[in-house]
Design a protein around this motif. Structure first.
Motif, PDB file in Angstrom:
ATOM      1  N   SER A   1       6.400  11.394   1.394  1.00  0.00           N
ATOM      2  CA  SER A   1       5.936  10.003   1.378  1.00  0.00           C
ATOM      3  C   SER A   1       7.075   9.047   1.052  1.00  0.00           C
ATOM      4  O   SER A   1       7.147   7.939   1.600  1.00  0.00           O
ATOM      5  CB  SER A   1       4.799   9.840   0.366  1.00  0.00           C
ATOM      6  OG  SER A   1       5.246  10.120  -0.955  1.00  0.00           O
TER       7      SER A   1
ATOM      8  N   ARG B   1       1.142   4.046  -2.915  1.00  0.00           N
ATOM      9  CA  ARG B   1       0.774   5.419  -2.579  1.00  0.00           C
ATOM     10  C   ARG B   1       1.896   6.388  -2.944  1.00  0.00           C
ATOM     11  O   ARG B   1       1.638   7.527  -3.364  1.00  0.00           O
ATOM     12  CB  ARG B   1       0.452   5.533  -1.089  1.00  0.00           C
ATOM     13  CG  ARG B   1      -0.787   4.771  -0.637  1.00  0.00           C
ATOM     14  CD  ARG B   1      -2.019   5.162  -1.408  1.00  0.00           C
ATOM     15  NE  ARG B   1      -3.200   4.435  -0.936  1.00  0.00           N
ATOM     16  CZ  ARG B   1      -4.349   4.395  -1.584  1.00  0.00           C
ATOM     17  NH1 ARG B   1      -4.483   5.029  -2.749  1.00  0.00           N
ATOM     18  NH2 ARG B   1      -5.376   3.711  -1.103  1.00  0.00           N
ATOM     19  N   VAL B   2       3.137   5.956  -2.785  1.00  0.00           N
ATOM     20  CA  VAL B   2       4.259   6.808  -3.196  1.00  0.00           C
ATOM     21  C   VAL B   2       4.226   7.010  -4.710  1.00  0.00           C
ATOM     22  O   VAL B   2       4.414   8.133  -5.212  1.00  0.00           O
ATOM     23  CB  VAL B   2       5.599   6.189  -2.753  1.00  0.00           C
ATOM     24  CG1 VAL B   2       6.773   6.991  -3.323  1.00  0.00           C
ATOM     25  CG2 VAL B   2       5.695   6.156  -1.235  1.00  0.00           C
TER      26      VAL B   2
ATOM     27  N   ARG C   1      10.091   3.062   6.718  1.00  0.00           N
ATOM     28  CA  ARG C   1       9.340   1.804   6.838  1.00  0.00           C
ATOM     29  C   ARG C   1      10.199   0.615   6.419  1.00  0.00           C
ATOM     30  O   ARG C   1      10.070  -0.488   6.969  1.00  0.00           O
ATOM     31  CB  ARG C   1       8.087   1.885   5.970  1.00  0.00           C
ATOM     32  CG  ARG C   1       7.116   0.734   6.170  1.00  0.00           C
ATOM     33  CD  ARG C   1       6.263   0.954   7.390  1.00  0.00           C
ATOM     34  NE  ARG C   1       5.452  -0.210   7.707  1.00  0.00           N
ATOM     35  CZ  ARG C   1       4.267  -0.473   7.170  1.00  0.00           C
ATOM     36  NH1 ARG C   1       3.742   0.361   6.284  1.00  0.00           N
ATOM     37  NH2 ARG C   1       3.589  -1.538   7.539  1.00  0.00           N
TER      38      ARG C   1
ATOM     39  N   SER D   1       9.183   8.709   4.206  1.00  0.00           N
ATOM     40  CA  SER D   1       8.481   7.855   5.171  1.00  0.00           C
ATOM     41  C   SER D   1       8.579   6.388   4.774  1.00  0.00           C
ATOM     42  O   SER D   1       8.720   5.502   5.629  1.00  0.00           O
ATOM     43  CB  SER D   1       7.011   8.273   5.272  1.00  0.00           C
ATOM     44  OG  SER D   1       6.890   9.602   5.752  1.00  0.00           O
ATOM     45  N   PHE D   2       8.517   6.131   3.481  1.00  0.00           N
ATOM     46  CA  PHE D   2       8.629   4.756   3.001  1.00  0.00           C
ATOM     47  C   PHE D   2      10.023   4.197   3.266  1.00  0.00           C
ATOM     48  O   PHE D   2      10.179   3.014   3.595  1.00  0.00           O
ATOM     49  CB  PHE D   2       8.302   4.702   1.513  1.00  0.00           C
ATOM     50  CG  PHE D   2       8.224   3.309   0.960  1.00  0.00           C
ATOM     51  CD1 PHE D   2       7.212   2.451   1.353  1.00  0.00           C
ATOM     52  CD2 PHE D   2       9.165   2.852   0.050  1.00  0.00           C
ATOM     53  CE1 PHE D   2       7.134   1.160   0.848  1.00  0.00           C
ATOM     54  CE2 PHE D   2       9.094   1.570  -0.460  1.00  0.00           C
ATOM     55  CZ  PHE D   2       8.074   0.717  -0.056  1.00  0.00           C
TER      56      PHE D   2
ATOM     57  N   SER E   1       0.831  -1.206   0.000  1.00  0.00           N
ATOM     58  CA  SER E   1       0.000   0.000   0.000  1.00  0.00           C
ATOM     59  C   SER E   1       0.866   1.256   0.000  1.00  0.00           C
ATOM     60  O   SER E   1       0.633   2.189  -0.781  1.00  0.00           O
ATOM     61  CB  SER E   1      -0.923  -0.014   1.217  1.00  0.00           C
ATOM     62  OG  SER E   1      -1.668   1.179   1.293  1.00  0.00           O
ATOM     63  N   ASP E   2       1.871   1.276   0.873  1.00  0.00           N
ATOM     64  CA  ASP E   2       2.755   2.448   0.923  1.00  0.00           C
ATOM     65  C   ASP E   2       3.511   2.624  -0.392  1.00  0.00           C
ATOM     66  O   ASP E   2       3.720   3.752  -0.859  1.00  0.00           O
ATOM     67  CB  ASP E   2       3.745   2.300   2.077  1.00  0.00           C
ATOM     68  CG  ASP E   2       3.071   2.410   3.429  1.00  0.00           C
ATOM     69  OD1 ASP E   2       1.904   2.840   3.469  1.00  0.00           O
ATOM     70  OD2 ASP E   2       3.707   2.057   4.444  1.00  0.00           O
ATOM     71  N   TYR E   3       3.935   1.509  -0.978  1.00  0.00           N
ATOM     72  CA  TYR E   3       4.672   1.568  -2.248  1.00  0.00           C
ATOM     73  C   TYR E   3       3.807   2.218  -3.331  1.00  0.00           C
ATOM     74  O   TYR E   3       4.237   3.142  -4.030  1.00  0.00           O
ATOM     75  CB  TYR E   3       5.073   0.153  -2.652  1.00  0.00           C
ATOM     76  CG  TYR E   3       5.961   0.064  -3.876  1.00  0.00           C
ATOM     77  CD1 TYR E   3       7.339   0.005  -3.747  1.00  0.00           C
ATOM     78  CD2 TYR E   3       5.416   0.024  -5.159  1.00  0.00           C
ATOM     79  CE1 TYR E   3       8.160  -0.088  -4.865  1.00  0.00           C
ATOM     80  CE2 TYR E   3       6.222  -0.063  -6.279  1.00  0.00           C
ATOM     81  CZ  TYR E   3       7.592  -0.121  -6.123  1.00  0.00           C
ATOM     82  OH  TYR E   3       8.399  -0.202  -7.232  1.00  0.00           O
TER      83      TYR E   3
END
Length: 626
Positions: free
Chosen positions: A374, A311-312, A381, A377-378, A307-309
């Motif tokens: 973002s 979203r970036v 993570r 932040s990734f 999801s984070d990937y």
């Protein structure tokens, strides 16, 4: 009893090795050896208990792996056209040049090997298994030993005569003996002896005096023992104690004694009989719950990284779309200024275009900042410093948009709910905890019975003063006893039963609530997937409509039938539609993964990648139908 004494003889024959074994145990292990020993036991436990947990990593380890990004493809700009293609990144482009480009698969691998939160959860599971190993040890031989020694010094008063006093005391008698031997006239020597004796009395030369002397002694004791707790509640214990005393002054006396004893305690009736087994059973189940919980966490973690990937990448695509809009408004502003100079447009219309150009530039700058935040932040993570150069593969999102949506599920919502009850690990945890509460209630009810126990003991001693391990088994002692606790104070039993009843009722309500929430989550995921599918189709159509609208209005503006403001409004709508399409594509993919997760059939590989769930779904539906 003869069997117990024979057992004591066997222990006595091995007791001579105890000091050597004790020294080896104390001084023979290093920190590294302890770590290796703990790892072997914990990993063996997890491997054994994970056999019945689908999706658990069979090669579990908490060893941290150093991650290197060297050798990976990097972001390079070979031509001016490629640089212009990336000019939407502004100054951030310099940070990406030469940085490694990672795919989603590589990002998942890095997160699993290097993620801080993931490592913490692995260590938490390891500690749970480590705690279980200590509980399990109670049901095997546990050896204990200690030794102590002391050098004691005491002083005491002793009455004694000095050498001069001894001479003075003996002189009169010696003079008389000389007279008898030599024939010297008795009167003369007798007078001399009397004179010496009188002088001694007057001077107190023969008076004794008080002397202080030290008494030193060395004492010590050792104790070695072993005990084992049986699942039926019996506890068997062995103990060997030795005492040693030696005087270092005066008479060098030595005294030694040893005692070898064995006891067996067996509960016959009451809750204590099942308490030992229950402690081990609950510890095993708690570890199993931890394994299941970690396995489900792995699934959530992989979805979170994906999801984070995406979203970036979605944020990056928003930067591109806003940049293209900004560049278009720049051209529109230049056109409007030329039209004002030619008298074809008013200053008011020019001001509106300038305002929209500034707004589009602000939107681009804001989107670029959001993208950089973002991405940083990734990196965190993934367990990487924010200063690490990193670029995500934009082709991952492009493939989503070009390939379209994943096929719709070929099963019903009711099928999904039934599969979740058969496959979700947290469902098993809640169901088993209800069983735990029922078992605890049965044990509490068993506490109503009186506690009756049997105790058997035997011992043998050494003969004082002889070899410290020379036991005389002809002279022994043994005892057989029984214990009874009628539990006249029933309040503790009453409170335990009432508490167990409440705990069971709470567990039942928790399980019922969990089932309701499970069904709610599946219904929500099902609706979210349907909504994401509809939203994607809407946004896809919106992009087409706004593309056509912009093209049409640009042609009409050339003919002078529409104003620049209409074209600008259409351009803003097109940018918003493009951003919404990227977001809808990501939302649909994540909604699909969430549905698989809520059904319990999303299985994660060792590197964090999820497996194809098609085969798993077919297997589970076959089981459900049968």
């Amino acid at each position: 009893m003869k069997t117990l004494l024979s057992f004591l003889r066997i222990v006595e024959s091995r007791a001579r090795l105890f000091p050597v074994l004790l020294l080896m145990a104390v001084g023979g292990c290093t920190t590294t050896q302890f770590v290796d020993s703990a790892d072997r036991e914990v990993y063996a436990l997890l491997t054994k208990m994970s056999a019945g947990v689908p999706g658990m990593n069979p090669n579990f380890t908490i060893e941290e792996v150093e991650i290197s990004l060297e050798g990976m493809p990097t972001r390079e700009v070979a031509t001016e056209d490629e640089r212009q293609e990336l000019e939407f990144l502004g100054e951030a482009l310099e940070d990406e040049l030469g940085a490694p480009v990672i795919s989603l698969e590589k990002a998942l691998e890095i997160a699993v090997k290097n993620g801080r939160d993931y490592q913490a959860r692995k260590e938490s599971l390891y500690l749970s298994a480590l705690a279980y190993s200590l509980t399990r040890q109670e049901y095997g031989p546990i050896f204990r030993g200690n030794a102590d020694g002391a050098l004691s010094v005491t002083t005491k008063d002793i009455t004694k005569m000095s050498a001069k006093a001894q001479v003075a005391d003996a002189a009169p008698g010696a003079a008389r003996q000389i007279a008898a031997l030599t024939g010297t006239p008795g009167e003369l020597l007798t007078a001399y002896a009397n004179l010496v004796e009188a002088a001694v009395d007057i001077t107190d030369a023969n008076a004794p005096h008080i002397a202080i002397e030290q008494e030193r002694r060395l004492s010590g004791s050792t104790s070695l023992g072993a005990s084992v707790l049986m699942k039926g509640g019996a506890r068997i214990a062995l103990a060997l104690t030795s005492n040693f005393l030696r005087y270092l002054t005066g008479d060098p006396r030595t005294a030694t004694s040893s005692a070898l004893s064995a006891t067996i305690q067996q509960p016959l009736l009451g809750a204590e009989r099942h308490a030992a087994r229950e402690n081990l059973t609950q510890a095993e189940r708690d570890l199993l719950y931890s394994i299941r919980d970690f396995t489900r966490y792995r699934k959530k973690f992989s979805i979170g990284i994906a999801s984070d990937y995406y979203r970036v990448l979605e944020s990056r695509e928003s930067v591109r779309n806003n940049w293209q809009s900004y560049r278009k408004f720049q051209r529109e502003l230049a056109r409007s200024r030329a039209e004002v100079e030619a008298g074809l447009k008013t200053l008011t219309e020019l001001g509106r275009t300038e305002q929209e150009e500034l707004s589009s530039r602000n939107a681009w700058v804001t989107a670029l900042e959001a993208y950089q935040d973002s991405l940083d932040s990734f990196k965190i993570r993934l367990g990487l410093p924010t200063s690490t150069g990193l670029v995500l593969d934009a082709n991952e999102l492009t493939r989503f948009i070009e390939q379209g949506l994943m096929p719709a599920p070929d099963f019903t919502l009711e099928d999904a709910i039934q599969v979740a009850r058969a496959a979700r690990l947290d469902y098993y945890i809640q169901r088993d905890r209800l069983e735990d509460a029922a078992r605890h209630l049965a044990l509490a009810t068993d506490d109503l019975k009186p506690d009756i126990g049997l105790t058997l003991g035997a011992s043998a001693n050494t003969t004082p003063g002889e070899n410290v391990l020379d036991f005389d088994f002809k002279r022994y002692a043994w005892s057989l006893g029984a214990t009874l606790d009628p539990k006249l104070n029933r309040k503790r039993v009453r409170n335990r039963i009432r508490g167990a009843l409440i705990a069971y009722a709470q567990a039942q309500r928790s399980f019922d609530e969990y089932e309701d929430n499970l069904e709610l989550a599946l219904r929500s995921s099902w609706r979210a997937l349907k909504q994401a599918e509809i939203s994607y189709e809407i946004q896809k159509r919106a992009v087409q409509v706004n593309e056509e609208r912009v093209h049409e209005l640009e042609l009409k503006r050339e003919m002078g039938t529409v104003s620049t403001l209409d074209v600008n409004d259409a351009e803003i709508a097109r940018v918003n539609a493009r951003n919404a399409l990227s977001r809808a594509a990501v939302d649909h993919t994540l909604a699909y993964l969430q549905l698989w997760l809520d059904m319990g059939i999303l299985y994660i590989k060792e590197d964090g990648q999820w497996q194809d769930v098609t085969d798993e779904w077919e297997n589970l539906t076959d089981v459900k139908r049968s």
